[in-house]
Scaffold this motif. Structure first.
Motif, mmCIF file in Angstrom:
data_model
loop_
_atom_site.group_PDB
_atom_site.id
_atom_site.type_symbol
_atom_site.label_atom_id
_atom_site.label_comp_id
_atom_site.label_asym_id
_atom_site.label_seq_id
_atom_site.Cartn_x
_atom_site.Cartn_y
_atom_site.Cartn_z
ATOM 1 N N TYR A 7 85.805 68.125 28.816
ATOM 2 C CA TYR A 7 85.256 68.145 27.305
ATOM 3 C C TYR A 7 84.625 69.917 27.189
ATOM 4 C CZ TYR A 7 86.437 64.288 26.333
ATOM 5 O OH TYR A 7 86.679 62.764 26.896
ATOM 6 N N ASP A 8 84.112 69.895 26.556
ATOM 7 C CA ASP A 8 83.123 71.822 26.049
ATOM 8 C C ASP A 8 82.177 71.050 27.162
ATOM 9 O OD1 ASP A 8 85.396 73.039 25.730
ATOM 10 O OD2 ASP A 8 84.404 73.119 23.323
ATOM 11 N N LYS A 9 81.111 71.682 27.438
ATOM 12 C CA LYS A 9 79.996 71.580 28.409
ATOM 13 C C LYS A 9 78.811 71.438 27.257
ATOM 14 C CE LYS A 9 79.716 73.564 32.256
ATOM 15 N NZ LYS A 9 78.870 74.703 33.710
ATOM 16 N N THR A 10 79.094 71.759 25.764
ATOM 17 C CA THR A 10 78.177 71.203 24.537
ATOM 18 C C THR A 10 78.647 71.025 23.848
ATOM 19 O OG1 THR A 10 78.818 73.379 23.138
ATOM 20 C CG2 THR A 10 77.302 74.000 25.105
ATOM 21 N N TRP A 11 79.821 69.785 24.509
ATOM 22 C CA TRP A 11 80.126 68.452 23.535
ATOM 23 C C TRP A 11 79.019 67.628 22.794
ATOM 24 C CZ3 TRP A 11 83.153 64.272 22.761
ATOM 25 C CH2 TRP A 11 83.466 62.871 24.464
ATOM 26 N N VAL A 12 79.151 66.289 21.915
ATOM 27 C CA VAL A 12 78.071 66.081 21.039
ATOM 28 C C VAL A 12 78.422 64.666 22.536
ATOM 29 C CG1 VAL A 12 78.860 66.240 18.955
ATOM 30 C CG2 VAL A 12 80.314 64.487 19.867
ATOM 31 N N GLY A 13 79.438 64.177 23.018
ATOM 32 C CA GLY A 13 78.656 63.215 23.977
ATOM 33 C C GLY A 13 78.977 63.703 25.879
ATOM 34 N N ARG A 14 78.672 64.654 25.573
ATOM 35 C CA ARG A 14 78.500 65.621 27.050
ATOM 36 C C ARG A 14 77.431 64.688 27.637
ATOM 37 N NH1 ARG A 14 75.738 68.472 23.558
ATOM 38 N NH2 ARG A 14 73.383 68.645 23.322
ATOM 39 N N ILE A 64 73.100 64.333 18.018
ATOM 40 C CA ILE A 64 72.961 65.189 18.921
ATOM 41 C C ILE A 64 73.849 66.439 18.789
ATOM 42 C CG2 ILE A 64 74.261 65.128 21.437
ATOM 43 C CD1 ILE A 64 73.187 62.439 21.592
ATOM 44 N N SER A 65 73.223 67.594 18.775
ATOM 45 C CA SER A 65 74.222 68.779 18.286
ATOM 46 C C SER A 65 75.957 68.605 19.008
ATOM 47 C CB SER A 65 73.114 70.211 18.486
ATOM 48 O OG SER A 65 73.251 70.094 19.656
ATOM 49 N N GLY A 66 77.175 69.349 18.440
ATOM 50 C CA GLY A 66 77.169 69.734 19.564
ATOM 51 C C GLY A 66 79.028 69.418 18.550
ATOM 52 N N GLY A 67 79.687 70.022 19.247
ATOM 53 C CA GLY A 67 81.092 69.332 18.723
ATOM 54 C C GLY A 67 81.861 68.134 18.868
ATOM 55 N N ASN A 68 82.768 68.681 18.492
ATOM 56 C CA ASN A 68 83.979 67.614 19.657
ATOM 57 C C ASN A 68 84.757 67.644 20.450
ATOM 58 O OD1 ASN A 68 83.577 65.374 17.043
ATOM 59 N ND2 ASN A 68 85.196 66.846 15.723
ATOM 60 N N GLY A 69 84.640 68.008 21.585
ATOM 61 C CA GLY A 69 84.655 68.861 22.960
ATOM 62 C C GLY A 69 86.268 69.201 22.863
ATOM 63 N N GLY A 70 87.284 69.516 22.039
ATOM 64 C CA GLY A 70 88.482 70.161 22.268
ATOM 65 C C GLY A 70 89.353 68.747 22.458
ATOM 66 N N ASP A 71 90.364 69.383 23.372
ATOM 67 C CA ASP A 71 91.195 68.508 23.433
ATOM 68 C C ASP A 71 90.957 68.447 25.252
ATOM 69 O OD1 ASP A 71 93.745 67.176 24.510
ATOM 70 O OD2 ASP A 71 95.141 68.556 23.228
ATOM 71 N N ALA A 72 90.913 67.344 25.472
ATOM 72 C CA ALA A 72 90.213 66.621 26.805
ATOM 73 C C ALA A 72 91.982 66.388 27.300
ATOM 74 C CB ALA A 72 89.512 65.457 26.311
ATOM 75 N N GLY A 73 92.746 66.085 27.161
ATOM 76 C CA GLY A 73 93.507 65.951 28.040
ATOM 77 C C GLY A 73 94.140 67.620 28.384
ATOM 78 N N GLU A 74 94.349 67.490 29.643
ATOM 79 C CA GLU A 74 94.266 68.561 30.516
ATOM 80 C C GLU A 74 95.546 68.253 31.486
ATOM 81 O OE1 GLU A 74 92.444 71.263 32.249
ATOM 82 O OE2 GLU A 74 91.964 70.277 29.692
ATOM 83 N N THR A 75 96.619 69.680 31.601
ATOM 84 C CA THR A 75 98.333 69.235 31.931
ATOM 85 C C THR A 75 98.010 68.862 33.602
ATOM 86 O OG1 THR A 75 99.063 70.801 29.944
ATOM 87 C CG2 THR A 75 100.275 70.444 32.288
#
Length: 453
Positions: A137-144, A94-105
């Motif tokens: 996460y990003d909408k195109t991350w690998v765990g979307r 599955i394509s995509g990155g790691n999603g960035g930092d999933a933690g939200e302030t």
């Protein structure tokens, strides 16, 4: 339902801004800035200000006159994922990155009021956000296909009463009206669904797990639920006391809407599947059951001398109620099912306060907080929590006769957490395999004003 939500926002103002971040599970213990300085050690026994409404209503009898408290907590979590494997049910990556930092302030406000009636009875009111989480996460991350955004917000209105039975024993009780609002989003692998429904047409392989063929699912629902809390405070003498407090579970049946949108309609149109995707995922009503857990705490407080006080606490949370996350659709889609299988969890804390004079309090605390997630198999990207160690400091200063201000800061050292979602489990056949590890940490900074009159 939307009118009900709008009225709630109008009534409670700033509380509707709360966007809590994940805690152990998704409980939020950050209900007192003075308590945060001690890592919430002694929460059910300290009873030093009106925040005892949340931690132990029996402690209201120790307060004099009336007091109003407003607190604000800024919670800054970090959850960074590192992929080991991401593949679909066909074994394709599955394509995509790691999603960035999933933690939200997150901003968590709370308000408390107490009144001692000078006849053995005391009253209190707490408006808090006891549960919540935000991960995104990003909408195109690998765990979307397992999750993109998770946002759970609660507001708890908790009137309480306490009675001083004698010089040593106080009893307290309260009721809770709790509002919960849930927003869960994820991607749907329509390319995989189209390939499978075609009987495995090789011409459709290029669209399998292709982000351009994904459908974005946005589910929003809310509900009101009701519960109670009880407390006992026993004072051995003026310097030593023990407290026991219990908060009931609260059952919610959230109802709302599921909105579905194509990520690239032009792409699906070019392969002749736009109409099929729209027909397969119409907007529809959704429903789900959520049981927010019961908790119980046992606390001790002891003042060694006028300058030093020490306290300790153990907290149990009934997370075993969170065994499945099931979302029901009324428009023909199959239920979305996720096995959680959480365990009950424990939290242990110790703290100390140094008061060099009558105006200044210096606090410190240490706590160990267990995760309720039993293993990597049941950890999800929505709540990637693990065991954590709290370190905290705080300062309280009396401004004049009636006003006190408190500041506190805590850093949570969170164990790296592993995730292991496999298509060997039926619930993941459409979501794919996802293996990897999270690097987590949390910072909390808080301020509180207390006015006595």
């Amino acid at each position: 339902m939307k009118a009900k939500s709008a009225m709630l926002v109008g009534m409670l103002g700033i509380l509707a801004m709360a966007s809590p971040a994940f805690s152990a599970g998704f409980a939020i213990i950050e209900q007192s800035v003075s308590g945060l300085g001690n890592a919430f050690a002694g929460g059910a026994a300290s009873a030093e200000d009106a925040t005892t409404v949340y931690f132990n209503p029996a402690g209201l009898t120790r307060l004099k006159g009336q007091q109003a408290i407003a607190g604000l907590h800024v919670i800054v979590p970090s959850a960074k994922f590192e992929k080991e494997n991401a593949s679909n049910a066909l074994g394709q990556p599955i394509s995509g990155g790691n999603g960035g930092d999933a933690g939200e302030t997150g901003i968590v406000p709370n308000f408390f009021y107490s009144a001692n009636l000078d006849n053995g009875w005391s009253l209190g009111l707490g408006v808090t956000a006891p549960f919540g989480l935000v991960t995104e996460y990003d909408k195109t991350w690998v765990g979307r296909y397992h999750g993109v955004k998770s946002d759970v917000m609660t507001i708890n209105i908790n009137p309480s009463v306490a009675y001083k039975v004698n010089d040593r024993l106080s009893l307290g009780a309260g009721v809770s009206a709790q509002y919960v609002d849930v927003n869960l989003t994820s991607m749907v692998d329509f390319g995989l669904a189209a390939f499978q429904s075609s009987g495995g047409n090789p011409a459709l392989l290029p669209i399998v797990s292709n982000p351009d063929a994904d459908v974005y699912a946005d589910l929003t629902a809310d509900d009101w639920g009701y519960g109670f809390n009880l407390g006992v405070l026993y004072e051995f003498d003026d310097d030593s006391r023990i407290g026991l407090a219990y908060r009931s579970r609260i059952d919610h049946t959230v109802e709302g809407e599921g909105d579905f949108s194509l990520q690239n309609p032009a792409f699906l149109s070019a392969v002749g599947l736009q109409a099929a995707a729209q027909a397969a995922f119409p907007d529809q009503d959704v429903k789900g059951d959520i049981t927010l857990p019961a908790s119980a705490s046992l606390s001790v407080f002891h003042r060694i001398n006028p300058q030093w006080a020490v306290m300790a606490d153990v907290l149990w949370t009934e997370w075993s109620t969170f065994d499945w996350l099931v979302i029901e659709f009324d428009g023909g889609l199959a239920d979305s099912v996720t096995a959680e299988n959480w365990d009950d969890s424990w939290r242990y804390a110790v703290g100390a306060t140094y008061s060099p004079n009558e105006k200044l309090d210096l606090r410190l605390g240490l706590a160990y907080d267990e995760t309720p997630v039993p293993s990597a198999k049941y950890r999800t990207p929505r709540i990637p929590c693990e065991d954590r160690i709290w370190t905290s400091i705080g300062v309280g200063y009396q401004i004049g006769e009636r006003m006190k201000i408190d500041f506190a800061y805590a850093h949570l050292f969170v164990k790296d957490s592993k995730i292991d979602k496999s298509t060997a489990d039926a619930e993941n056949l459409s979501r794919g395999n996802l293996q990897g590890e999270y690097e987590n940490e949390v910072d909390i900074a808080s301020i509180q004003l207390a006015y006595s009159f």
